[in-house]
Design an enzyme around this catalytic site. Structure first.
Site, mmCIF file in Angstrom:
data_model
loop_
_atom_site.group_PDB
_atom_site.id
_atom_site.type_symbol
_atom_site.label_atom_id
_atom_site.label_comp_id
_atom_site.label_asym_id
_atom_site.label_seq_id
_atom_site.Cartn_x
_atom_site.Cartn_y
_atom_site.Cartn_z
ATOM 1 N N GLU A 63 63.996 44.054 56.932
ATOM 2 C CA GLU A 63 63.685 43.400 58.209
ATOM 3 C C GLU A 63 62.208 43.033 58.285
ATOM 4 O O GLU A 63 61.329 43.864 58.054
ATOM 5 C CB GLU A 63 64.075 44.344 59.367
ATOM 6 C CG GLU A 63 63.790 43.746 60.738
ATOM 7 C CD GLU A 63 64.491 44.462 61.880
ATOM 8 O OE1 GLU A 63 65.313 45.361 61.642
ATOM 9 O OE2 GLU A 63 64.196 44.101 63.041
ATOM 10 N N GLU A 101 67.995 54.032 58.688
ATOM 11 C CA GLU A 101 66.668 53.441 58.503
ATOM 12 C C GLU A 101 65.750 54.398 57.741
ATOM 13 O O GLU A 101 65.637 55.568 58.119
ATOM 14 C CB GLU A 101 66.032 53.125 59.866
ATOM 15 C CG GLU A 101 66.778 52.074 60.655
ATOM 16 C CD GLU A 101 66.099 51.722 61.980
ATOM 17 O OE1 GLU A 101 64.983 52.215 62.250
ATOM 18 O OE2 GLU A 101 66.699 50.958 62.748
HETATM 19 O O1 KIV Z 1 70.508 47.258 65.095
HETATM 20 C C1 KIV Z 1 70.474 46.130 64.581
HETATM 21 O O2 KIV Z 1 70.882 45.119 65.169
HETATM 22 C C2 KIV Z 1 69.933 46.007 63.224
HETATM 23 C C3 KIV Z 1 69.777 44.635 62.649
HETATM 24 C C4 KIV Z 1 68.622 43.957 63.268
HETATM 25 C C5 KIV Z 1 69.673 44.659 61.183
HETATM 26 O O3 KIV Z 1 69.619 46.992 62.615
#
Ligand code: KIV
Length: 273
Positions: A191, A124
């Site tokens: 997201e 991220e």
């Molecule tokens: O951890 C997760 O499920 C995610 C998705 C929402 C993309 O990063």
């Protein structure tokens, strides 16, 4: 039986995903955290399985994704990989394993790849984690980026609301997406951002953009498997479409089992040795 017939049963690769975008074919991605669910989802024809750090929420019952550890993510990813034949398996690097510095990030990334046999990792963030991204890519590990609402930063955001609604945040997101592509990421998750912005990012990139709460103008969609299967009854964001009501199915099956045990109907003659 899946409605989706997989004609190409070869293992999905990062290159094939980029090719799919070029041809205008949408990418379908779901999370999984264990062997049984991963086997079912893979056999149904999903393109990408994400071993998400959302396991922290939906498997462990934590409020955020922050507490899940590297060892726990490795356990989940190993279990998923054992169930998958076709889909590309992407594992999330958990909070704290890539933000300190690039050396620590690549050490942790190599450990995940060696112990789980996942195909790629997801991190991220944008410019601020670029040194870690570059070092992991230099080690030969494919990376999927993740921008917009990045749940590992929830304490900074203070809310799970839609991100990049103002011009400054939208401009930073576009810039970060370009940087991730230039660095060599093979795809990016966006997201919970405005659909128009997500479409603009997808149109400006050659690598696939996979949305969750980012509208229909992106190259693919991802949902958390327990949400789309209707197991998490209390989680009802606008972007979520439920394809089953497993909460009701499971409750009713368990209710029937309890009543059969209590009434001595189970096991019957044929169900014993
Ligand atoms: O951890 C997760 O499920 C995610 C998705 C929402 C993309 O990063």
């Amino acid at each position: 039986m899946s409605k989706y017939i997989v004609e190409d049963t070869r293992k999905v690769t990062t290159h094939r995903l980029i090719e799919m975008k070029r041809k205008g074919e949408k990418l379908a991605m779901l999370t999984a955290y264990d062997y049984t669910m991963a086997s079912i989802i893979d056999a149904a024809g999903i393109d990408i399985i994400l071993v998400g750090d959302s396991a922290s929420n939906v498997m462990a019952g934590n409020i955020t994704t922050l507490p899940i550890t590297l060892d726990q993510m490795i356990y989940h990813a190993k279990s998923v990989v054992r169930g998958v034949k076709r889909a590309l398996v992407v594992a999330d690097m958990p909070f704290g394993t890539y933000q300190v510095n690039a050396d620590e990030a690549v050490k942790n990334a190599i450990r995940i790849m060696k112990e789980t046999h996942a195909d790629a990792l997801k991190l991220e963030g944008g410019e601020e984690i670029l040194p870690s991204i570059r070092k992991i890519l230099d080690a030969g590990i494919p990376i999927m980026g993740h921008l917009g609402l990045t749940p590992q930063s929830i304490n900074k955001f203070g809310t799970y609301g839609v991100r990049a609604k103002d011009e400054a945040e939208a401009a930073k997101l576009c810039h970060d997406a370009q940087l991730l592509q230039e660095a060599g990421c093979f795809a990016i998750v966006l997201e919970k951002i405005p659909a128009q912005l997500a479409t603009k990012v997808a149109e400006s990139l050659e690598i696939p953009v996979i949305g969750i709460g980012a509208g229909s103008g992106v190259d693919g969609q991802v949902l958390v498997c327990t949400d789309m299967l209707g197991m998490t009854a209390d989680f009802t964001p606008r972007f979520l479409r439920r394809y089953a009501d497993l909460n009701t199915v499971i409750s009713s099956a368990v209710g029937n089992y309890i009543s059969d045990v209590k009434s001595k109907d189970f096991p019957n003659e044929k169900e014993q040795y």
